[in-house]
Design a protein around this motif. Structure first.
Motif, PDB file in Angstrom:
ATOM      1  N   ASN A  38       0.620  -1.149  -0.001  1.00 53.12           N
ATOM      2  CA  ASN A  38       0.144   0.013   0.101  1.00 53.12           C
ATOM      3  C   ASN A  38       0.786   1.343  -0.050  1.00 53.12           C
ATOM      4  O   ASN A  38       0.282   2.139  -0.688  1.00 53.12           O
ATOM      5  CB  ASN A  38      -0.986   0.141   1.217  1.00 53.12           C
ATOM      6  CG  ASN A  38      -2.040  -0.935   0.988  1.00 53.12           C
ATOM      7  OD1 ASN A  38      -1.965  -1.821   0.219  1.00 53.12           O
ATOM      8  ND2 ASN A  38      -2.917  -1.058   1.892  1.00 53.12           N
ATOM      9  N   LEU A  58      -9.898   1.268   1.254  1.00 54.38           N
ATOM     10  CA  LEU A  58      -8.557   1.456   0.670  1.00 54.38           C
ATOM     11  C   LEU A  58      -9.215   2.885   0.025  1.00 54.38           C
ATOM     12  O   LEU A  58     -10.034   3.242  -0.347  1.00 54.38           O
ATOM     13  CB  LEU A  58      -8.534   0.793  -0.731  1.00 54.38           C
ATOM     14  CG  LEU A  58      -8.105  -0.895  -0.255  1.00 54.38           C
ATOM     15  CD1 LEU A  58      -8.460  -1.867  -1.445  1.00 54.38           C
ATOM     16  CD2 LEU A  58      -7.046  -1.204   0.410  1.00 54.38           C
ATOM     17  N   SER A  98      -0.705   3.440   6.142  1.00 58.65           N
ATOM     18  CA  SER A  98      -0.878   2.559   4.705  1.00 58.65           C
ATOM     19  C   SER A  98      -1.828   1.596   5.072  1.00 58.65           C
ATOM     20  O   SER A  98      -2.409   0.910   4.172  1.00 58.65           O
ATOM     21  CB  SER A  98       0.487   2.046   4.526  1.00 58.65           C
ATOM     22  OG  SER A  98       1.252   1.060   5.353  1.00 58.65           O
TER      23      SER A  98
END
Length: 137
Positions: A38, A58, A98
């Motif tokens: 990520n 996300l 992340s």
């Protein structure tokens, strides 16, 4: 005037194929790898694992989020991957992460019931819970 690009965000739910005592170890390994990937893609977000389900937000560029979703849909640890909400958001909600992660929380397990996934208020509450979790972690 310079326009700040919108952030693309996606919330999905999937059923877990991870069973038994090795499941939590597999999730920890998955989280460690996802944090690195990520970060390299400029994606932020949060993951909840409640033994039978994964729920993840996300956020990043549309291309990076789509790339991750293709990978998740092929991942043998997931089945029945369903996108609950997606679209542009004004700002990242997990900018410091992340991947923020919470393990099997008993109380959140009831939030992950499949029959609630079409409820827009459910998605709002779930994202708000994930934001509070990320801020406290």
């Amino acid at each position: 005037m310079i326009r700040k690009p919108m952030v693309y965000a996606l919330l999905y739910v999937s059923q877990s194929n991870l069973d038994g005592p090795g499941g939590l170890g597999a999730v920890k390994d998955m989280v460690a790898a996802a944090r690195l990937r990520n970060a390299s893609l400029g994606v932020t977000g949060a993951l909840i694992f409640a033994e039978s389900h994964f729920v993840q937000v996300l956020e990043g560029s549309r291309e990076a989020v789509d790339e991750l979703m293709r990978s998740i849909e092929r991942d043998a640890r997931h089945r029945d991957v369903r996108i609950v909400r997606e679209g542009a958001v004004a700002a990242r909600r997990f900018s410091g992460w992340s991947l923020a992660y919470a393990g099997p929380p008993a109380l959140l397990g009831t939030l992950l019931l499949p029959d609630r996934e079409q409820d827009g208020e459910w998605a709002d509450r779930l994202i708000a819970t994930m934001i509070r979790f990320a801020a406290a972690a």
